[in-house]
Write an enzyme that holds these catalytic residues in place. Structure first.
Site, PDB file in Angstrom:
ATOM      1  N   TRP A 160       0.798  -1.217   0.000  1.00 18.66           N
ATOM      2  CA  TRP A 160       0.000   0.000   0.000  1.00 18.66           C
ATOM      3  C   TRP A 160       0.839   1.280   0.000  1.00 18.66           C
ATOM      4  O   TRP A 160       0.403   2.291  -0.526  1.00 18.66           O
ATOM      5  CB  TRP A 160      -0.983   0.053   1.184  1.00 18.66           C
ATOM      6  CG  TRP A 160      -1.925   1.220   1.097  1.00 18.66           C
ATOM      7  CD1 TRP A 160      -3.072   1.306   0.354  1.00 18.66           C
ATOM      8  CD2 TRP A 160      -1.788   2.492   1.750  1.00 18.66           C
ATOM      9  NE1 TRP A 160      -3.655   2.542   0.497  1.00 18.66           N
ATOM     10  CE2 TRP A 160      -2.879   3.289   1.361  1.00 18.66           C
ATOM     11  CE3 TRP A 160      -0.855   3.035   2.622  1.00 18.66           C
ATOM     12  CZ2 TRP A 160      -3.064   4.589   1.817  1.00 18.66           C
ATOM     13  CZ3 TRP A 160      -1.034   4.334   3.066  1.00 18.66           C
ATOM     14  CH2 TRP A 160      -2.129   5.097   2.676  1.00 18.66           C
ATOM     15  N   ASP A 161       2.037   1.266   0.539  1.00 19.94           N
ATOM     16  CA  ASP A 161       2.805   2.511   0.674  1.00 19.94           C
ATOM     17  C   ASP A 161       4.233   2.335   0.178  1.00 19.94           C
ATOM     18  O   ASP A 161       5.178   2.828   0.798  1.00 19.94           O
ATOM     19  CB  ASP A 161       2.803   2.954   2.141  1.00 19.94           C
ATOM     20  CG  ASP A 161       3.277   4.404   2.320  1.00 19.94           C
ATOM     21  OD1 ASP A 161       3.119   5.202   1.377  1.00 19.94           O
ATOM     22  OD2 ASP A 161       3.796   4.728   3.400  1.00 19.94           O
ATOM     23  N   LEU A 162       4.420   1.656  -0.957  1.00 19.52           N
ATOM     24  CA  LEU A 162       5.778   1.369  -1.415  1.00 19.52           C
ATOM     25  C   LEU A 162       6.298   2.519  -2.279  1.00 19.52           C
ATOM     26  O   LEU A 162       6.187   2.505  -3.497  1.00 19.52           O
ATOM     27  CB  LEU A 162       5.838   0.053  -2.192  1.00 19.52           C
ATOM     28  CG  LEU A 162       7.278  -0.467  -2.328  1.00 19.52           C
ATOM     29  CD1 LEU A 162       7.827  -0.912  -0.976  1.00 19.52           C
ATOM     30  CD2 LEU A 162       7.360  -1.613  -3.320  1.00 19.52           C
ATOM     31  N   HIS A 163       6.882   3.503  -1.605  1.00 17.74           N
ATOM     32  CA  HIS A 163       7.581   4.583  -2.294  1.00 17.74           C
ATOM     33  C   HIS A 163       9.079   4.390  -2.099  1.00 17.74           C
ATOM     34  O   HIS A 163       9.535   3.435  -1.470  1.00 17.74           O
ATOM     35  CB  HIS A 163       7.098   5.947  -1.814  1.00 17.74           C
ATOM     36  CG  HIS A 163       7.187   6.143  -0.322  1.00 17.74           C
ATOM     37  ND1 HIS A 163       8.375   6.331   0.330  1.00 17.74           N
ATOM     38  CD2 HIS A 163       6.227   6.156   0.632  1.00 17.74           C
ATOM     39  CE1 HIS A 163       8.156   6.479   1.616  1.00 17.74           C
ATOM     40  NE2 HIS A 163       6.853   6.365   1.837  1.00 17.74           N
ATOM     41  N   ASN A 175      10.701   3.867   1.293  1.00 13.32           N
ATOM     42  CA  ASN A 175      10.320   2.645   2.004  1.00 13.32           C
ATOM     43  C   ASN A 175      11.002   1.410   1.433  1.00 13.32           C
ATOM     44  O   ASN A 175      10.557   0.280   1.653  1.00 13.32           O
ATOM     45  CB  ASN A 175       8.800   2.460   1.998  1.00 13.32           C
ATOM     46  CG  ASN A 175       8.141   3.147   3.180  1.00 13.32           C
ATOM     47  OD1 ASN A 175       8.804   3.550   4.123  1.00 13.32           O
ATOM     48  ND2 ASN A 175       6.820   3.295   3.130  1.00 13.32           N
TER      49      ASN A 175
END
Length: 302
Positions: free
Chosen positions: A198-201, A204
């Site tokens: 969900w938050d793979l930038h 991260n």
């Protein structure tokens, strides 16, 4: 004594109110209990993100470097230990969970090299390619039972559209979010069953450490896991290190890396724009974030 950054305290107070302030006030005691429970000694200054305090530590029993992550458990973070165990079992390239305290939510994690985030890659297209490779491994894993689902997220989003879209001040942005909602409705009946980060930038993903056998590997951390369609994963890589002229190239590169059908992936990415727009409107923001609006326009061919 541990250092609690003022920024973390302010973020917790803003987003979690009294619960966030109580969490911050209890951090020194929680850290002390975890250090004693797992036989750890501090090994450097504390680090933090939006919702967690991370303490570099060493495990006394075997001298292994590790990271103690302390966070307020909520709907988004509750499934983190379940997801990390599933990814580790599958060799999928996520940070290894060494131990977990279910009562407090504290996580003892493999130490990564915080000095080397993927965002530090000089060639941003290369960073996109590397992120795509990491993401492809993660979403290949079926979601374990019990995680929140994209179907549930979408149901709540679409229910909020009539009220919240009308709160935006700009008519063109209201139409843009309405188009995002229409795209989501087209795919909502098949929300998917993959294990999503969900938050793979780019911040991260960190370089692995040689003493953990991860030299040369890029490793994902800090998931907010849910079960769903991999197309819902692409938005952070478009928005982070934002470049309007690169949106379509990045989107195409990521859909290819994950083997996704382009139109479905586009609909789910527009769903992330919708999700953020609805959140913002609920917090009193009357305009879309400019980068988010531009991502939607580019994917819609405008």
């Amino acid at each position: 004594m541990i250092d609690i950054p003022e920024e973390l305290a302010a973020t917790q107070s803003r987003f979690n109110g009294a619960a966030g302030r109580a969490f911050v006030a209890g951090l020194p005691d929680l850290a002390e209990r975890c250090l004693e429970r797992w036989g750890l000694r501090p090994d450097g200054p504390s680090m933090y993100g939006m919702c967690a305090l991370v303490l570099p530590v060493v495990r006394e029993a075997d001298g292994r470097p590790a990271a103690l992550k302390l966070q307020l458990v909520d709907e988004e973070t509750a499934g983190e230990p379940v997801a990390l165990r599933a990814w580790t079992a599958a060799g999928a390239g996520a940070v290894e969970l060494l131990d977990h305290d279910p009562e407090s939510g504290a996580l003892l994690l493999e130490r990564l090299d915080e000095r080397r985030p993927l965002s530090g890659e000089a060639d941003v297209r290369q960073a996109v390619t590397l992120l795509g490779a990491v993401l492809a491994r993660l979403v290949a894993v079926p979601a374990p039972q019990g995680l929140r689902t994209l179907g549930g997220v979408v149901e709540r989003m679409l229910a909020a559209v009539p009220e919240r879209v009308g709160l935006l001040a700009d008519a063109a942005e209201r139409r843009l979010l309405a188009d995002c909602a229409a795209a989501v409705r087209e795919v909502a009946g098949e929300p998917g069953d993959r294990l999503l980060h969900w938050d793979l930038h780019y911040d991260n993903i960190l370089a692995g450490c040689a003493d953990a056998g991860r030299a040369g590997e890029w490793v994902a951390l800090d998931p907010k896991p849910l079960a769903g369609d991999p197309g819902f994963e692409l938005f952070p890589a478009l928005d982070n290190l934002f470049d309007a002229e690169e949106v379509v190239w990045r989107f195409d590169a990521l859909t290819e890396a994950l083997g996704l059908e382009r139109e479905r992936a586009r609909a789910w990415t527009l769903g992330r724009v919708l999700q953020n727009g609805l959140w913002g409107a609920g917090e009193g923001e009357v305009r879309l974030a400019p980068d988010h609006a531009e991502i939607a326009r580019r994917l819609l061919g405008r």
